[in-house]
Design an enzyme around this catalytic site. Structure first.
Site, PDB file in Angstrom:
ATOM      1  CG  ASP A 230      -4.522 -10.822  -0.980  1.00 16.10           C
ATOM      2  OD1 ASP A 230      -4.162 -10.940  -1.988  1.00 16.10           O
ATOM      3  OD2 ASP A 230      -4.936  -9.779  -0.314  1.00 16.10           O
TER       4      ASP A 230
ATOM      5  CG  ASP B 156      -3.089 -10.043   3.006  1.00 16.81           C
ATOM      6  OD1 ASP B 156      -3.209  -9.241   3.981  1.00 16.81           O
ATOM      7  OD2 ASP B 156      -4.552  -9.512   2.863  1.00 16.81           O
TER       8      ASP B 156
ATOM      9  CG  HIS C 174      -2.093  -0.877   1.515  1.00 13.95           C
ATOM     10  ND1 HIS C 174      -1.033  -1.989   2.136  1.00 13.95           N
ATOM     11  CD2 HIS C 174      -2.963  -1.478   1.361  1.00 13.95           C
ATOM     12  CE1 HIS C 174      -2.830  -2.830   2.115  1.00 13.95           C
ATOM     13  NE2 HIS C 174      -3.635  -2.244   1.894  1.00 13.95           N
TER      14      HIS C 174
ATOM     15  CG  ASP D  55       1.367  -0.872   2.845  1.00 14.59           C
ATOM     16  OD1 ASP D  55       0.756  -0.829   4.046  1.00 14.59           O
ATOM     17  OD2 ASP D  55       1.738  -1.801   2.536  1.00 14.59           O
TER      18      ASP D  55
ATOM     19  CG  HIS E 208     -11.365 -11.463   2.137  1.00 15.91           C
ATOM     20  ND1 HIS E 208     -10.861 -10.255   1.830  1.00 15.91           N
ATOM     21  CD2 HIS E 208     -10.824 -11.081   3.821  1.00 15.91           C
ATOM     22  CE1 HIS E 208      -9.918  -9.282   1.764  1.00 15.91           C
ATOM     23  NE2 HIS E 208     -10.090 -10.528   3.197  1.00 15.91           N
TER      24      HIS E 208
ATOM     25  CG  ASP F 189      -9.346 -10.795   6.951  1.00 12.55           C
ATOM     26  OD1 ASP F 189      -8.800 -12.136   6.317  1.00 12.55           O
ATOM     27  OD2 ASP F 189      -9.230  -9.624   6.197  1.00 12.55           O
TER      28      ASP F 189
HETATM   29  C1  GLO Z   1      -7.755  -6.652   4.476  1.00 16.73           C
HETATM   30  C2  GLO Z   1      -7.365  -7.069   3.247  1.00 16.73           C
HETATM   31  C3  GLO Z   1      -6.414  -6.355   2.550  1.00 16.73           C
HETATM   32  C4  GLO Z   1      -6.526  -6.587   1.480  1.00 16.73           C
HETATM   33  C5  GLO Z   1      -5.088  -4.962   1.020  1.00 16.73           C
HETATM   34  C6  GLO Z   1      -5.129  -5.025  -0.409  1.00 16.73           C
HETATM   35  O1  GLO Z   1      -8.814  -7.883   4.592  1.00 16.73           O
HETATM   36  O2  GLO Z   1      -7.470  -8.309   2.691  1.00 16.73           O
HETATM   37  O3  GLO Z   1      -5.018  -6.946   3.386  1.00 16.73           O
HETATM   38  O4  GLO Z   1      -5.833  -7.408   0.578  1.00 16.73           O
HETATM   39  O5  GLO Z   1      -5.848  -3.830   1.108  1.00 16.73           O
HETATM   40  O6  GLO Z   1      -5.200  -4.793  -1.435  1.00 16.73           O
HETATM   41 NI    NI Z   2      -7.875 -11.152   5.497  1.00 15.08          NI
HETATM   42 NI    NI Z   3      -8.135  -9.418   4.727  1.00  9.37          NI
HETATM   43 NI    NI Z   4      -5.987  -9.140   1.138  1.00 12.19          NI
END
Ligand code: GLO
Ligand code: NI
Ligand code: NI
Ligand code: NI
Length: 404
Positions: A263, A306, A68, A71, A238, A274
Site C-alpha cells: 500500500d 492507499d 472493500h 465501498d 503503517h 495514518d
Molecule cells: C487502514 C488501512 C486500510 C486498508 C484497507 C484495505 O489504515 O490502510 O486502508 O489498506 O482496509 O485492506
Molecule cells: Ni494509511
Molecule cells: Ni492505513
Molecule cells: Ni492500507
C-alpha cells in the site's frame, strides 16, 4: 532488469480514498461531497461511483483497482440485501473491466465501519459477530474470484484492544487464528489462486492492533501453521507508525518469505497517525524499490495508492495530480533502484563485509559442525581477537545520492 517499467509499476487506484472519503476529520465534517454522498437511490449512486472509478483509471492509465465490499455497494438492511447489492455492482464492474482491460488487484471486506464491529470482527467476544464476519468474507472472496482478483487482502480493522482489563488477549488471538484458517481453507475450496495478504498496522483505530508489524504477523502465521499460505501487504504509513522504515518491513517480509504487495502512501514522521498522503519522496521510494527489486519484484502484488488528497484539496484536479505525482516519483525511484542493482557497487560493498564467512572454517560455525564449546576453544587456540572493521555507512549513504 528483464522487465518493462510498466511490469514493475503495477499501480492500483483504491475505491475508498479516491471515491468514498468525503474529507471529514475528527474536528470537522465533509469538505467535498460527491453525488453519491447525497440522498437518492443508493444503487444508482453505486453505479455512478463505479463509472467514476473507471473514468479515473482511464485518465490515469492505471491497470488495477482495489475495493472493500462496502465501498462498491450499499449495506441495505440485511446481509442478504448487502450480498445482493455487492453482486449486482460486481457484475457492473466486470462489464467495465471487460470493456477497458482494467484488472482487480484485490478485494477486501470492510469489517470495521459498522458499529457491530466496535469491539472487533473475528476477535470479537460475541460469537455472532464472528459468524457475521465469516459470511461477509466468504461473499467478498467469492466476488473477488469472480472478478479475477489477483490477491485478497485482510487488514485487521478493529482487531485489537483498548484495555486488557476487559480483554482476553489469548482467546482473541486464538479466534483470529481459527478465522484465518477458515478463510484459507475456503480459498482452496473455491480454487482462488492468488495469495491472501494480511496488512500489518500497529495502532489506529484500536490502541493496540494485533497485527502490529511484519514480525508480529509472521509469528502469528507460524503459530497457526499458515506461514506458507499467507503473505503481507505492507503500507509505508503503517511501517512508520510501528517505528520502522518502509524498506525495513519489505526486507524483513522478503527474508521471511512472506512479501506480497504494498500500500503506497506517505506518513509524516511527526504525526503519529495514518495520514495516507501520496508518496512523493524519491530517495525514500528508491530505498523501498531497491528492496522490492532484490525480493524479485512484484509478481502477483502491486502498488496500491492507499492515499487520499487532503481535506483542503477540494479542487477535483488535485486527485489526478496526486496520483500522477506519486507515479512519477515511483518511476524516478525505480530508475534509481535499478541502477543501484545494475552497477553492482552496493552489492560489492555488502559482499565484502561478509566475505570472511566464505572461509570453510567459518562455515563450520554456521552449519552445525562445531558446537558452542568447539567455537569457544577455537577462539583461545587460534588467538582470535576481533578488531573494529569499517562498515562504510557514510560512504554508502553518500553513494545513494548519486543514484537519485
Ligand atoms: C487502514 C488501512 C486500510 C486498508 C484497507 C484495505 O489504515 O490502510 O486502508 O489498506 O482496509 O485492506
Ligand atoms: Ni494509511
Ligand atoms: Ni492505513
Ligand atoms: Ni492500507
Amino acid at each position: 532488469l528483464g522487465k518493462s517499467m510498466a511490469e514493475h509499476l503495477r499501480f492500483a487506484v483504491c475505491y475508498w480514498h479516491t471515491l468514498c472519503w468525503p474529507g471529514l476529520d475528527p474536528f470537522g465534517g465533509e469538505t467535498f461531497l460527491r453525488p453519491w454522498h447525497q440522498a437518492g437511490d443508493q444503487m444508482d449512486h453505486a453505479r455512478r461511483k463505479a463509472d467514476m472509478m473507471f473514468e479515473t483509471l482511464r485518465l490515469l492509465n492505471v491497470p488495477f483497482f482495489t475495493f472493500h465490499d462496502l465501498d462498491i455497494a450499499p449495506e441495505g438492511s440485511s446481509l442478504k440485501e448487502f450480498n445482493r447489492n455487492v453482486s449486482t455492482i460486481a457484475s457492473h464492474l466486470l462489464k467495465k473491466m471487460d470493456e477497458t482491460g482494467v484488472k482487480l488487484l484485490w478485494g477486501t471486506a470492510n469489517m470495521f465501519s459498522n458499529r457491530r464491529f466496535m469491539a472487533g470482527a473475528a476477535t470479537n467476544p460475541d460469537p455472532d459477530v464472528f459468524a457475521y464476519c465469516a459470511a461477509q468474507v466468504k461473499h467478498c472472496l467469492d466476488v473477488t474470484k469472480e472478478l479475477g482478483g489477483e490477491n485478497y487482502v485482510m487488514w485487521g480493522g478493529r482487531e485489537g484492544y483498548e484495555t486488557l482489563l476487559n480483554t482476553d488477549l489469548k482467546r482473541e488471538l486464538a479466534q483470529a487464528g481459527r478465522f484465518l484458517n477458515l478463510v484459507v481453507d475456503y480459498k482452496h475450496k473455491i480454487g482462488f489462486k492468488g495469495p491472501i495478504l494480511i496488512e500489518p498496522k500497529p495502532q489506529e483505530p484500536t490502541k493496540h492492533q494485533y497485527d502490529y508489524d511484519v514480525a508480529t504477523v509472521y509469528s502469528f502465521l507460524k503459530a497457526n501453521g499458515l506461514e506458507k499460505e499467507v503473505k503481507v501487504n505492507i503500507e509505508q504509513n503503517h511501517a512508520i507508525l510501528a517505528g520502522h522504515t518502509f524498506e525495513h518491513e519489505i526486507a524483513l517480509a522478503s527474508a521471511l518469505g512472506i512479501f506480497g504487495s504494498i500500500d503506497l502512501n506517505r506518513g509524516d514522521y511527526q504525526s503519529g497517525w495514518d495520514t495516507d498522503q501520496f508518496a512523493m519522496n524519491v530517495p525514500e521510494l528508491a530505498l523501498a524499490l531497491y528492496e522490492i527489486l532484490k525480493a524479485g519484484g512484484l509478481t502477483t502484488g502491486g502498488m496500491n495508492f492507499d492515499a487520499k488528497i487532503r481535506r483542503q484539496s477540494i479542487d477535483p484536479d488535485d486527485l489526478l495530480h496526486a496520483h500522477v505525482g506519486s507515479m512519477d516519483a515511483c518511476a524516478r525511484a525505480l530508475i534509481a533502484a535499478a541502477k543501484m542493482i545494475e552497477d553492482g557497487r552496493l552489492k560489492a560493498e555488502v559482499d565484502k563485509r561478509y566475505a570472511k564467512w566464505d572461509e570453510p572454517k567459518n562455515q563450520a560455525m554456521l552449519h552445525g559442525k562445531e558446537s558452542l564449546a568447539d567455537i569457544a576453544g577455537r577462539v583461545l587456540s587460534e588467538n582470535i581477537d576481533p578488531k573494529p572493521r569499517s562498515g562504510r555507512q557514510e560512504y554508502l549513504e553518500n553513494l545513494l545520492n548519486t543514484y537519485v
